[in-house]
Design an enzyme around this catalytic site. Structure first.
Site, PDB file in Angstrom:
ATOM      1  N   GLY A  28       0.811  -1.204   0.000  1.00  0.00           N
ATOM      2  CA  GLY A  28       0.000   0.000   0.000  1.00  0.00           C
ATOM      3  C   GLY A  28       0.845   1.255   0.000  1.00  0.00           C
ATOM      4  O   GLY A  28       2.018   1.239  -0.360  1.00  0.00           O
ATOM      5  N   HIS A  34       4.636   2.696  -7.959  1.00  0.00           N
ATOM      6  CA  HIS A  34       3.719   1.560  -7.967  1.00  0.00           C
ATOM      7  C   HIS A  34       2.817   1.587  -9.206  1.00  0.00           C
ATOM      8  O   HIS A  34       2.539   0.541  -9.807  1.00  0.00           O
ATOM      9  CB  HIS A  34       2.837   1.581  -6.717  1.00  0.00           C
ATOM     10  CG  HIS A  34       3.557   1.319  -5.440  1.00  0.00           C
ATOM     11  ND1 HIS A  34       3.829   2.306  -4.521  1.00  0.00           N
ATOM     12  CD2 HIS A  34       4.063   0.174  -4.916  1.00  0.00           C
ATOM     13  CE1 HIS A  34       4.457   1.781  -3.485  1.00  0.00           C
ATOM     14  NE2 HIS A  34       4.611   0.500  -3.695  1.00  0.00           N
ATOM     15  N   GLN A 152      15.830  -8.046  -3.042  1.00  0.00           N
ATOM     16  CA  GLN A 152      14.525  -8.697  -2.918  1.00  0.00           C
ATOM     17  C   GLN A 152      14.113  -9.333  -4.234  1.00  0.00           C
ATOM     18  O   GLN A 152      13.671 -10.496  -4.271  1.00  0.00           O
ATOM     19  CB  GLN A 152      13.493  -7.672  -2.474  1.00  0.00           C
ATOM     20  CG  GLN A 152      12.059  -8.179  -2.489  1.00  0.00           C
ATOM     21  CD  GLN A 152      11.085  -7.116  -2.050  1.00  0.00           C
ATOM     22  OE1 GLN A 152      10.958  -6.833  -0.867  1.00  0.00           O
ATOM     23  NE2 GLN A 152      10.380  -6.504  -3.003  1.00  0.00           N
ATOM     24  N   VAL A 175      11.470   3.792 -10.745  1.00  0.00           N
ATOM     25  CA  VAL A 175      10.850   5.067 -11.111  1.00  0.00           C
ATOM     26  C   VAL A 175      11.409   6.141 -10.188  1.00  0.00           C
ATOM     27  O   VAL A 175      11.505   5.943  -8.969  1.00  0.00           O
ATOM     28  CB  VAL A 175       9.321   4.988 -11.001  1.00  0.00           C
ATOM     29  CG1 VAL A 175       8.686   6.323 -11.384  1.00  0.00           C
ATOM     30  CG2 VAL A 175       8.791   3.869 -11.893  1.00  0.00           C
ATOM     31  N   SER A 185       7.684   4.644  -0.607  1.00  0.00           N
ATOM     32  CA  SER A 185       6.648   5.058   0.341  1.00  0.00           C
ATOM     33  C   SER A 185       7.248   5.740   1.560  1.00  0.00           C
ATOM     34  O   SER A 185       6.589   6.562   2.216  1.00  0.00           O
ATOM     35  CB  SER A 185       5.826   3.840   0.777  1.00  0.00           C
ATOM     36  OG  SER A 185       5.191   3.245  -0.329  1.00  0.00           O
TER      37      SER A 185
END
EC number: 6.3.2.1
Length: 281
Positions: A28, A34, A152, A175, A185
């Site tokens: 989120g 995203h 990751q 990005v 985030s």
């Protein structure tokens, strides 16, 4: 467009049906990075699924699990912008029905103990475990992850291959903001002054790329010089091969950095080709 919100396993299965599935897992707090991941994934399946789940097991005690930004309504708008068909937003009990203590977990192996794994020893076990669970629930044909979290991405590719999960893992280029800062985030935690300093992280990578033809030592020296000038001491600044092993002169390599700038810990990386001079020669 209308988005289906699935919160249970049954709702998810009904929403997806027998279609081919492209999948983007998220925690989120969606930003433009995203959205680009989702748009990258949109043509890769008949149904595009995004998950929104802040995974407790990848946060160590004292990290920002409780404070991690949660912006579900705004996230739905971002998903609609990118053409998402289904948002899977499970409760913790849906993802960990047996609780945390008895959950079978995924061991990240040696690659999970270096770089981010050295700084956060339990992190990748939590990441790989929740991604494996999400793959089992969503049943995607292809899953898209950002290259910003390169270690990751590498570990998830390895997991999908070695555990025969039959999910194609696609990396999407990082990005960036106009000054080069990788979108994250956690960038909302930067103060105005720290936001200016944070641009040095990506600038260090660009300096390393420019020094690539001079060899590995020149790459690291150039990148360190930019960070030093900004008063940033990295947790690590390393040059590896694309699989995070030792780099080879004259071959493709990856330059990775992690540094704390104010409150947030920023990660970034880039691809480059290094000259024929051996590291340390």
């Amino acid at each position: 467009m209308s988005i289906t919100i699935a919160r249970t396993r049954a709702e998810l299965a009904a929403a997806v049906g027998d279609a081919t599935v492209a999948f983007v897992p998220t925690m989120g707090a969606l930003h433009d990075g995203h959205v680009q991941l989702l748009k990258h994934a949109r043509p890769l399946g008949e149904v595009l699924v995004a998950s929104i789940f802040v995974n407790p097991t990848q946060f160590a005690p004292g990290e920002d699990f409780e404070d991690y930004p949660r912006t579900f309504d705004a996230d739905l708008e971002r998903c609609a912008e990118a053409g998402v068909d289904v948002v899977f937003a499970p409760a913790v009990e849906t993802m960990y029905p047996s609780g945390f203590d008895t959950t079978i977990t995924v061991d990240p192996g040696p690659l999970g103990s270096i770089l981010e794994g050295a700084a956060r020893p339990t992190h990748f076990r939590g990441v790989l475990t929740v991604v494996a669970k999400l793959f089992g629930l969503v049943r995607p044909d292809v899953a898209v992850f950002g290259e910003k979290d390169y270690q990751q991405l590498t570990l998830i590719r390895q997991m999908s291959r070695e555990l025969a999960l039959d999910v194609e893992i696609v990396g999407c280029p990082t990005v960036r903001e106009a000054d080069g800062l990788a979108m994250s985030s956690r960038n909302i935690y930067l103060t105005a002054d720290d936001r200016v300093r944070a641009a040095a992280v990506s600038a260090a990578l660009r300096a390393g790329v420019a020094a690539g033809p001079e060899g590995a030592d020149a790459v690291l020296d150039a990148a360190h010089a930019v960070l030093d000038a900004a008063g940033i001491t990295p947790d690590y600044l390393v040059l590896t091969n694309p699989e995070l092993g030792d780099p080879e002169p004259g071959q493709e390599a990856r330059l990775l950095v992690a540094a704390r700038v104010g409150k947030p810990r920023l990660l970034d990386n880039c691809a480059l080709t290094i000259g024929a001079t051996k590291l340390g020669s």
